[in-house]
Design a protein around this motif. Structure first.
Motif, PDB file in Angstrom:
ATOM      1  N   SER A  55       9.644  -7.160  -4.636  1.00 25.55           N
ATOM      2  CA  SER A  55       8.649  -5.390  -4.466  1.00 25.55           C
ATOM      3  C   SER A  55       8.967  -4.200  -4.014  1.00 25.55           C
ATOM      4  O   SER A  55       9.324  -4.859  -2.789  1.00 25.55           O
ATOM      5  CB  SER A  55       7.020  -5.451  -4.371  1.00 25.55           C
ATOM      6  N   PHE A  56       9.615  -3.060  -4.594  1.00 25.26           N
ATOM      7  CA  PHE A  56       9.482  -2.387  -4.238  1.00 25.26           C
ATOM      8  C   PHE A  56       9.449  -1.618  -3.174  1.00 25.26           C
ATOM      9  O   PHE A  56       9.241  -0.444  -2.108  1.00 25.26           O
ATOM     10  CB  PHE A  56      10.661  -1.600  -4.667  1.00 25.26           C
ATOM     11  N   GLN A  57       7.929  -1.613  -3.218  1.00 24.36           N
ATOM     12  CA  GLN A  57       6.710  -0.980  -2.290  1.00 24.36           C
ATOM     13  C   GLN A  57       5.049  -1.411  -2.876  1.00 24.36           C
ATOM     14  O   GLN A  57       5.155  -2.843  -4.546  1.00 24.36           O
ATOM     15  CB  GLN A  57       6.383   0.177  -3.545  1.00 24.36           C
ATOM     16  N   LYS A  58       4.977  -1.897  -2.147  1.00 28.00           N
ATOM     17  CA  LYS A  58       3.208  -2.742  -1.750  1.00 28.00           C
ATOM     18  C   LYS A  58       2.749  -1.860  -1.340  1.00 28.00           C
ATOM     19  O   LYS A  58       2.643  -1.277  -0.302  1.00 28.00           O
ATOM     20  CB  LYS A  58       3.896  -3.836  -0.542  1.00 28.00           C
ATOM     21  N   ASP A  59       1.526  -0.934  -2.004  1.00 37.50           N
ATOM     22  CA  ASP A  59       1.323  -0.436  -1.685  1.00 37.50           C
ATOM     23  C   ASP A  59      -0.645  -0.108  -1.701  1.00 37.50           C
ATOM     24  O   ASP A  59      -1.354   0.931  -1.289  1.00 37.50           O
ATOM     25  CB  ASP A  59       1.461   1.000  -3.194  1.00 37.50           C
ATOM     26  N   ASN A  60      -0.601  -1.622  -1.448  1.00 43.70           N
ATOM     27  CA  ASN A  60      -1.818  -2.148  -1.104  1.00 43.70           C
ATOM     28  C   ASN A  60      -1.802  -2.723   0.561  1.00 43.70           C
ATOM     29  O   ASN A  60      -2.685  -3.788   0.647  1.00 43.70           O
ATOM     30  CB  ASN A  60      -2.353  -3.058  -1.793  1.00 43.70           C
ATOM     31  N   ARG A  61      -1.418  -2.725   1.359  1.00 45.68           N
ATOM     32  CA  ARG A  61      -0.682  -3.162   2.857  1.00 45.68           C
ATOM     33  C   ARG A  61      -2.652  -2.592   2.912  1.00 45.68           C
ATOM     34  O   ARG A  61      -2.854  -1.437   3.685  1.00 45.68           O
ATOM     35  CB  ARG A  61       0.217  -2.791   3.549  1.00 45.68           C
ATOM     36  N   SER A  62      -2.792  -3.654   4.316  1.00 41.23           N
ATOM     37  CA  SER A  62      -3.625  -3.043   4.929  1.00 41.23           C
ATOM     38  C   SER A  62      -4.207  -2.242   5.896  1.00 41.23           C
ATOM     39  O   SER A  62      -5.193  -1.519   6.593  1.00 41.23           O
ATOM     40  CB  SER A  62      -4.903  -4.451   5.579  1.00 41.23           C
TER      41      SER A  62
END
Length: 274
Positions: A55-62
């Protein structure tokens, strides 16, 4: 009759089990290339086709403090390099409709994250690129209701869809895999993938914490899924999982992947006889 979806030279949904694998998020080039090199060796030795995933982006990190990827342009460039050097078809997540077209210039499969599987604008944007769309089963959604995001893609002119199971919410911060899900997803008539490594995440615990995942369940879950008749397995891999910048507690060491896959291939071959 289940529809077969072509990804590169892979006939997803045909007789052979296929693998989606790679680091959870795109990291430095040496890690990406080392993982791809090992996946190539495993693919050749076990005769299993591989779709490279990262993934180039993980937009759901906590937390905003956690690494969320290099971004679209740098990430897609890295995937292009992997694709060119190793010949893998590649897959990546998109989180927003305006990412779809740019990612589709390189990747073979656009993946819709589980949290976003009902987002109509995202599904339509992905479908309209003409690329294969891998829709992950939302943790909140009954498996037979995956017919709804599937239908959104079809109505947008694209029936090249793969459906991926990744566990269902079971109480607080835990997931469970219900084998009935594979029955329901298979009945939708499209290739079904089992995302094993995300199913063992322990939400609410940082993925860098050893307690943030339960790797001990990977063998039994993966074997149960393959015995249930899935077409592919999704296994995030990393050369040093404990040092991974995302999902460190659940990724499988890429050096252990070959032995991990052997019983899955044996089970798959038995299941396909019936």
């Amino acid at each position: 009759m289940k529809k077969t979806i072509k990804v590169g030279n892979i006939e997803c949904g045909a007789k052979d089990l296929f693998l989606i694998s790679g680091p959870c998020v795109i990291e430095e080039e040496s890690i990406m290339m080392k993982t791809a090199e090992m996946l190539k060796e495993v693919s050749e030795r076990l005769k299993i086709k591989v779709i490279y995933k990262s993934s180039f982006q993980k937009d759901n990190r906590s937390s905003l403090k956690y690494y969320d990827g290099p971004g679209l342009s740098k990430g897609v460039a890295m995937l292009a390099k992997v694709k060119e050097q190793f010949g893998f078809p590649v897959l990546t997540d998109i989180h927003y409709p305006d990412q779809a077209a740019a990612a589709a210039e390189v990747v073979d499969v656009l993946q819709i994250p589980a949290y976003l599987c009902m987002q109509s604008t995202l599904l339509v944007a992905a479908a309209k690129t003409g690329k294969v769309v891998n829709i992950k089963h939302g943790q909140f959604l009954a498996p037979d209701n995956m017919k709804h995001p599937l239908q959104k893609c079809i109505e947008s002119g694209n029936d090249k869809v793969i459906l991926t199971e990744r566990g269902y919410t079971f109480g607080y911060n835990d997931l469970i895999v219900d084998p009935r899900s594979f029955y329901h997803l298979n009945n939708l008539g499209y290739p079904v993938v089992f995302d094993v490594t995300h199913c063992v995440r322990k939400y609410g615990i940082p993925s860098s914490d050893a307690k943030g995942g339960a790797r001990e369940f990977l063998p039994v879950l993966s074997r149960a899924g393959v015995a249930s008749g899935v077409d592919g397995v999704f296994i995030e891999t990393h050369p040093e999982p404990e040092k991974a910048l995302c999902d460190a507690a659940s990724q499988l060491c890429v050096y252990d992947l070959e032995e991990f896959l052997k019983p899955l291939l044996e089970i798959h071959n038995v299941v396909r006889k019936y």
